[in-house]
Design a protein around this motif. Sequence first.
Motif, PDB file in Angstrom:
ATOM      1  N   LEU A   1      14.755 -38.402 -31.366  1.00  9.44           N
ATOM      2  CA  LEU A   1      15.445 -37.207 -30.886  1.00  9.44           C
ATOM      3  C   LEU A   1      16.254 -37.599 -29.656  1.00  9.44           C
ATOM      4  CD1 LEU A   1      15.776 -34.080 -31.049  1.00  9.44           C
ATOM      5  CD2 LEU A   1      13.865 -33.930 -29.433  1.00  9.44           C
ATOM      6  N   TYR A   2      17.554 -37.382 -29.712  1.00 10.38           N
ATOM      7  CA  TYR A   2      18.443 -37.716 -28.606  1.00 10.38           C
ATOM      8  C   TYR A   2      18.764 -36.439 -27.838  1.00 10.38           C
ATOM      9  CZ  TYR A   2      18.852 -42.374 -30.454  1.00 10.38           C
ATOM     10  OH  TYR A   2      18.556 -43.653 -30.866  1.00 10.38           O
ATOM     11  N   LEU A   3      18.563 -36.501 -26.549  1.00 14.27           N
ATOM     12  CA  LEU A   3      18.752 -35.340 -25.689  1.00 14.27           C
ATOM     13  C   LEU A   3      19.713 -35.685 -24.565  1.00 14.27           C
ATOM     14  CD1 LEU A   3      14.977 -34.503 -25.348  1.00 14.27           C
ATOM     15  CD2 LEU A   3      16.624 -32.981 -26.423  1.00 14.27           C
ATOM     16  N   CYS A   4      20.695 -34.817 -24.366  1.00 16.20           N
ATOM     17  CA  CYS A   4      21.506 -34.961 -23.163  1.00 16.20           C
ATOM     18  C   CYS A   4      20.946 -34.013 -22.111  1.00 16.20           C
ATOM     19  CB  CYS A   4      22.981 -34.664 -23.427  1.00 16.20           C
ATOM     20  SG  CYS A   4      23.333 -32.984 -23.976  1.00 16.20           S
TER      21      CYS A   4
ATOM     22  N   LEU B   1      14.677 -42.234 -20.528  1.00 16.31           N
ATOM     23  CA  LEU B   1      16.071 -42.268 -20.103  1.00 16.31           C
ATOM     24  C   LEU B   1      16.799 -43.467 -20.696  1.00 16.31           C
ATOM     25  CD1 LEU B   1      18.254 -41.033 -18.203  1.00 16.31           C
ATOM     26  CD2 LEU B   1      17.525 -42.724 -16.512  1.00 16.31           C
ATOM     27  N   LEU B   2      18.004 -43.210 -21.235  1.00 12.55           N
ATOM     28  CA  LEU B   2      18.862 -44.272 -21.745  1.00 12.55           C
ATOM     29  C   LEU B   2      19.950 -44.622 -20.729  1.00 12.55           C
ATOM     30  CD1 LEU B   2      19.352 -43.022 -25.419  1.00 12.55           C
ATOM     31  CD2 LEU B   2      17.830 -44.838 -24.621  1.00 12.55           C
ATOM     32  N   VAL B   3      20.593 -43.574 -20.186  1.00  9.79           N
ATOM     33  CA  VAL B   3      21.724 -43.832 -19.284  1.00  9.79           C
ATOM     34  C   VAL B   3      21.997 -42.613 -18.418  1.00  9.79           C
ATOM     35  CG1 VAL B   3      23.597 -42.916 -20.712  1.00  9.79           C
ATOM     36  CG2 VAL B   3      24.025 -44.915 -19.296  1.00  9.79           C
TER      37      VAL B   3
ATOM     38  N   TYR C   1      18.700 -39.125 -23.055  1.00 11.47           N
ATOM     39  CA  TYR C   1      17.328 -39.548 -23.276  1.00 11.47           C
ATOM     40  C   TYR C   1      17.085 -39.695 -24.776  1.00 11.47           C
ATOM     41  CZ  TYR C   1      16.073 -38.128 -18.484  1.00 11.47           C
ATOM     42  OH  TYR C   1      15.985 -38.002 -17.118  1.00 11.47           O
ATOM     43  N   ARG C   2      16.111 -40.540 -25.115  1.00  9.78           N
ATOM     44  CA  ARG C   2      15.618 -40.596 -26.492  1.00  9.78           C
ATOM     45  C   ARG C   2      14.127 -40.289 -26.467  1.00  9.78           C
ATOM     46  NH1 ARG C   2      16.741 -45.885 -29.209  1.00  9.78           N
ATOM     47  NH2 ARG C   2      14.811 -46.624 -28.310  1.00  9.78           N
TER      48      ARG C   2
ATOM     49  N   THR D   1      30.614 -40.236 -13.063  1.00  5.45           N
ATOM     50  CA  THR D   1      32.049 -40.041 -12.826  1.00  5.45           C
ATOM     51  C   THR D   1      32.748 -39.548 -14.082  1.00  5.45           C
ATOM     52  OG1 THR D   1      31.947 -41.878 -11.273  1.00  5.45           O
ATOM     53  CG2 THR D   1      34.131 -41.161 -11.995  1.00  5.45           C
ATOM     54  N   GLY D   2      33.628 -38.555 -13.929  1.00  2.00           N
ATOM     55  CA  GLY D   2      34.396 -38.070 -15.064  1.00  2.00           C
ATOM     56  C   GLY D   2      35.176 -39.191 -15.717  1.00  2.00           C
ATOM     57  N   GLY D   3      35.085 -39.294 -17.061  1.00  5.43           N
ATOM     58  CA  GLY D   3      35.772 -40.360 -17.776  1.00  5.43           C
ATOM     59  C   GLY D   3      34.981 -41.648 -17.879  1.00  5.43           C
ATOM     60  N   GLU D   4      33.844 -41.689 -17.245  1.00  9.85           N
ATOM     61  CA  GLU D   4      33.035 -42.919 -17.215  1.00  9.85           C
ATOM     62  C   GLU D   4      32.538 -43.288 -18.611  1.00  9.85           C
ATOM     63  OE1 GLU D   4      29.758 -42.587 -14.535  1.00  9.85           O
ATOM     64  OE2 GLU D   4      29.046 -44.645 -14.870  1.00  9.85           O
ATOM     65  N   VAL D   5      32.582 -44.586 -18.898  1.00 10.99           N
ATOM     66  CA  VAL D   5      32.052 -45.114 -20.152  1.00 10.99           C
ATOM     67  C   VAL D   5      31.008 -46.169 -19.811  1.00 10.99           C
ATOM     68  CG1 VAL D   5      32.550 -46.361 -22.284  1.00 10.99           C
ATOM     69  CG2 VAL D   5      34.207 -44.700 -21.392  1.00 10.99           C
ATOM     70  N   LYS D   6      29.841 -46.035 -20.428  1.00 13.03           N
ATOM     71  CA  LYS D   6      28.786 -47.037 -20.228  1.00 13.03           C
ATOM     72  C   LYS D   6      28.312 -47.531 -21.576  1.00 13.03           C
ATOM     73  CE  LYS D   6      26.713 -46.117 -15.731  1.00 13.03           C
ATOM     74  NZ  LYS D   6      25.468 -45.787 -15.006  1.00 13.03           N
ATOM     75  N   LYS D   7      28.035 -48.837 -21.619  1.00 11.84           N
ATOM     76  CA  LYS D   7      27.547 -49.418 -22.867  1.00 11.84           C
ATOM     77  C   LYS D   7      26.157 -49.985 -22.661  1.00 11.84           C
ATOM     78  CE  LYS D   7      31.888 -50.436 -25.157  1.00 11.84           C
ATOM     79  NZ  LYS D   7      32.650 -51.388 -25.989  1.00 11.84           N
ATOM     80  N   LEU D   8      25.308 -49.744 -23.665  1.00 13.95           N
ATOM     81  CA  LEU D   8      23.946 -50.250 -23.653  1.00 13.95           C
ATOM     82  C   LEU D   8      23.728 -50.851 -25.038  1.00 13.95           C
ATOM     83  CD1 LEU D   8      21.267 -50.285 -22.006  1.00 13.95           C
ATOM     84  CD2 LEU D   8      20.657 -48.161 -23.180  1.00 13.95           C
ATOM     85  N   LYS D   9      24.010 -52.162 -25.152  1.00 14.30           N
ATOM     86  CA  LYS D   9      23.933 -52.868 -26.438  1.00 14.30           C
ATOM     87  C   LYS D   9      24.813 -52.154 -27.458  1.00 14.30           C
ATOM     88  CE  LYS D   9      19.372 -54.776 -25.524  1.00 14.30           C
ATOM     89  NZ  LYS D   9      17.963 -54.923 -25.957  1.00 14.30           N
TER      90      LYS D   9
END
Lengths: 114, 108
Positions: free
Chosen positions: B86-89, B45-47, B35-36, B51-59
């Motif tokens: 502020l970036y929050l996981c 929410l950003l993303v 989240y930002r 899944t383990g190992g998953e990579v997602k791109k958002l721009k």
Amino acid sequence: DSGVTQTPKHLITATGQRVTLRCSPRSGDLSVYWYQQSLDQGLQFLIQYYNGEERAKGNILERFSAQQFPDLHSELNLSSLELGDSALYFCASSVEGRQYNEQFFGPGTRLTVL
Amino acid sequence: TQLLEQSPQFLSIQEGENLTVYCNSSSVFSSLQWYRQEPGEGPVLLVTVVTGGEVKKLKRLTFQFGDARKDSSLHITAAQPGDTGLYLCAGAGNQFYFGTGTSLTVIP
């Protein structure tokens, strides 16, 4: 605008008092979450309701209670307030109760206890 | 004790630089979200990674979920002042856990 509304936006009260924070979820969302955010503790999950029933409980004090009404709005009641309860309180909603559903956050209620 | 530790806690960089924010835990999560949050507003929410190992791109943002589903990273390429926030996981377990947060300032 997330579609989640919270009232009031600001609340100033004294120690020992009781306050009620109100949240209206996005249209169609069945799940409501309450969070507390303070500088020293970060964003802490308090409690989750799904369609009127308590679904999950986090770090919620016994002095705090919440409920979700048939129209799906929710209220967080904070009693015997202490200085340390001063914080931002956020409500979030999601379509279903699964934890990884996207949560939409309201603008928050800033509570100041003097 | 926070279940999810983020690093760094504060980051101030020049516009155009790259950066990586880390979110680490000893616990396994069924999913992890980033989240930002901007001052005076709720997190957005950003993303979500599942899944383990998953990579997602958002721009210009790249998110990775660790193979063991215990950690995640957020990489921003060519940061812009609009990335400030502020970036929050947040990890989903028996409840929802938010990380300690990373405050990012991008200087024009």
